[in-house]
Design a protein around this motif. Structure first.
Motif, PDB file in Angstrom:
ATOM      1  N   ARG A  28       0.715  -1.350  -0.037  1.00 38.75           N
ATOM      2  CA  ARG A  28       0.117   0.054  -0.130  1.00 38.75           C
ATOM      3  C   ARG A  28       0.610   1.329  -0.208  1.00 38.75           C
ATOM      4  O   ARG A  28       0.478   2.182  -0.650  1.00 38.75           O
ATOM      5  N   GLN A  29       1.895   1.282   0.675  1.00 41.22           N
ATOM      6  CA  GLN A  29       2.806   2.376   0.757  1.00 41.22           C
ATOM      7  C   GLN A  29       3.623   2.486  -0.506  1.00 41.22           C
ATOM      8  O   GLN A  29       4.463   3.491  -0.525  1.00 41.22           O
ATOM      9  N   GLY A  77       4.137  -7.786   5.596  1.00 37.66           N
ATOM     10  CA  GLY A  77       3.793  -8.903   4.593  1.00 37.66           C
ATOM     11  C   GLY A  77       2.259  -9.174   4.448  1.00 37.66           C
ATOM     12  O   GLY A  77       1.613  -8.554   5.109  1.00 37.66           O
ATOM     13  N   LYS A  78       2.038 -10.114   3.820  1.00 35.13           N
ATOM     14  CA  LYS A  78       0.737 -10.519   3.527  1.00 35.13           C
ATOM     15  C   LYS A  78       0.767 -12.164   3.084  1.00 35.13           C
ATOM     16  O   LYS A  78       1.825 -12.790   2.546  1.00 35.13           O
ATOM     17  N   GLY A 110       4.497  -2.902   6.265  1.00 36.97           N
ATOM     18  CA  GLY A 110       5.480  -3.763   5.524  1.00 36.97           C
ATOM     19  C   GLY A 110       5.662  -5.438   6.303  1.00 36.97           C
ATOM     20  O   GLY A 110       6.605  -5.945   5.605  1.00 36.97           O
TER      21      GLY A 110
HETATM   22  N1  LIG Z   1      -2.138  -7.562  -3.085  1.00 36.00           N
HETATM   23  C1  LIG Z   1      -1.141  -7.737  -3.435  1.00 36.00           C
HETATM   24  N2  LIG Z   1      -0.872  -8.460  -4.476  1.00 36.00           N
HETATM   25  C2  LIG Z   1       0.413  -8.932  -4.637  1.00 36.00           C
HETATM   26  N3  LIG Z   1       1.332  -8.692  -3.736  1.00 36.00           N
HETATM   27  C3  LIG Z   1       1.293  -8.247  -2.432  1.00 36.00           C
HETATM   28  C4  LIG Z   1       0.054  -7.558  -2.479  1.00 36.00           C
HETATM   29  N4  LIG Z   1      -0.034  -6.883  -1.320  1.00 36.00           N
HETATM   30  C5  LIG Z   1       1.035  -7.028  -0.896  1.00 36.00           C
HETATM   31  N5  LIG Z   1       1.891  -7.687  -1.347  1.00 36.00           N
HETATM   32  C6  LIG Z   1       3.268  -8.016  -1.476  1.00 36.00           C
HETATM   33  O1  LIG Z   1       3.675  -8.010   0.176  1.00 36.00           O
HETATM   34  C7  LIG Z   1       4.490  -7.257   0.206  1.00 36.00           C
HETATM   35  C8  LIG Z   1       4.375  -6.553   1.563  1.00 36.00           C
HETATM   36  O2  LIG Z   1       3.155  -5.988   1.411  1.00 36.00           O
HETATM   37  P1  LIG Z   1       2.972  -5.115   2.912  1.00 36.00           P
HETATM   38  O3  LIG Z   1       2.944  -5.721   4.165  1.00 36.00           O
HETATM   39  O4  LIG Z   1       3.500  -3.898   2.638  1.00 36.00           O
HETATM   40  O5  LIG Z   1       1.149  -4.991   2.560  1.00 36.00           O
HETATM   41  P2  LIG Z   1       0.271  -3.539   2.628  1.00 36.00           P
HETATM   42  O6  LIG Z   1      -0.903  -4.006   1.961  1.00 36.00           O
HETATM   43  O7  LIG Z   1       1.087  -2.354   2.291  1.00 36.00           O
HETATM   44  O8  LIG Z   1       0.266  -3.653   4.247  1.00 36.00           O
HETATM   45  P3  LIG Z   1       0.789  -2.720   5.467  1.00 36.00           P
HETATM   46  O9  LIG Z   1       0.057  -1.089   5.119  1.00 36.00           O
HETATM   47  O10 LIG Z   1       0.882  -3.019   6.531  1.00 36.00           O
HETATM   48  O11 LIG Z   1       2.335  -2.179   4.987  1.00 36.00           O
HETATM   49  C9  LIG Z   1       4.657  -6.149  -0.666  1.00 36.00           C
HETATM   50  O12 LIG Z   1       6.112  -5.756  -1.018  1.00 36.00           O
HETATM   51  C10 LIG Z   1       4.507  -7.147  -1.982  1.00 36.00           C
HETATM   52  O13 LIG Z   1       5.368  -7.816  -2.299  1.00 36.00           O
END
Ligand SMILES: Nc1ncnc2c1ncn2[C@@H]1O[C@H](COP(=O)(O)OP(=O)(O)OP(=O)(O)O)[C@@H](O)[C@H]1O
Ligand SMILES: [Mg+2]
Length: 113
Positions: free
Chosen positions: A38-39, A89-90, A87
């Motif tokens: 998201r960032q 992850g997911k 960050g």
């Molecule tokens: N919807 C998505 N589809 C594919 N990859 C994703 C998706 N969301 C996240 N990722 C992968 O997961 C990584 C980590 O995501 P991240 O934890 O930053 O998710 P976020 O939705 O931004 O939540 P947060 O706000 O907690 O950071 C990203 O760098 C990307 O590689």
């Protein structure tokens, strides 16, 4: 059967693998990955100074797994990878229609474990 795909912070890999092992989940594929959430790869640079363009270094785990082990796998990954900060992850869980162990020709839930 499910296919669990998790994107985590690289420095959490050892802890996640340890917790997966404790849950008797041993079979896993691990890759280095670049990603953005998201960032858009910007705001978590302070956590990892290895920025490449707008992409941040992550580790991707992939686990083909019988249904009974899905929740333990999710618990292990969240337990090992969660700091509570952006960050972290997911995790994605997708239906898995087939698995073949090439050495034996076994298929389905015999092949996956
Ligand atoms: N919807 C998505 N589809 C594919 N990859 C994703 C998706 N969301 C996240 N990722 C992968 O997961 C990584 C980590 O995501 P991240 O934890 O930053 O998710 P976020 O939705 O931004 O939540 P947060 O706000 O907690 O950071 C990203 O760098 C990307 O590689
Ligand atoms: Mg994010």
């Amino acid at each position: 059967m499910k296919y669990v795909i998790a994107v985590i912070q690289p420095d959490r890999l050892d802890e996640v693998l340890e917790r997966l092992t404790e849950a008797k989940i041993h079979l896993v594929t691990v890759s280095n990955a670049l990603g953005r959430g998201r960032q858009k790869g910007i705001s978590e640079v302070y956590r990892s100074h290895k920025e490449t363009g707008s992409l941040l270094k992550k580790v991707k785990l992939e686990i083909g797994i019988n249904d009974d082990y899905v929740q333990p796998a999710l618990d292990a990954i969240v337990g090992g990878a969660q700091s509570g900060q952006i960050g972290d992850g997911k995790i994605f869980v997708v239906d898995l229609t087939e698995c073949v162990r090439i050495s034996s020709g076994e298929t389905g839930d015999t092949a996956i474990g």
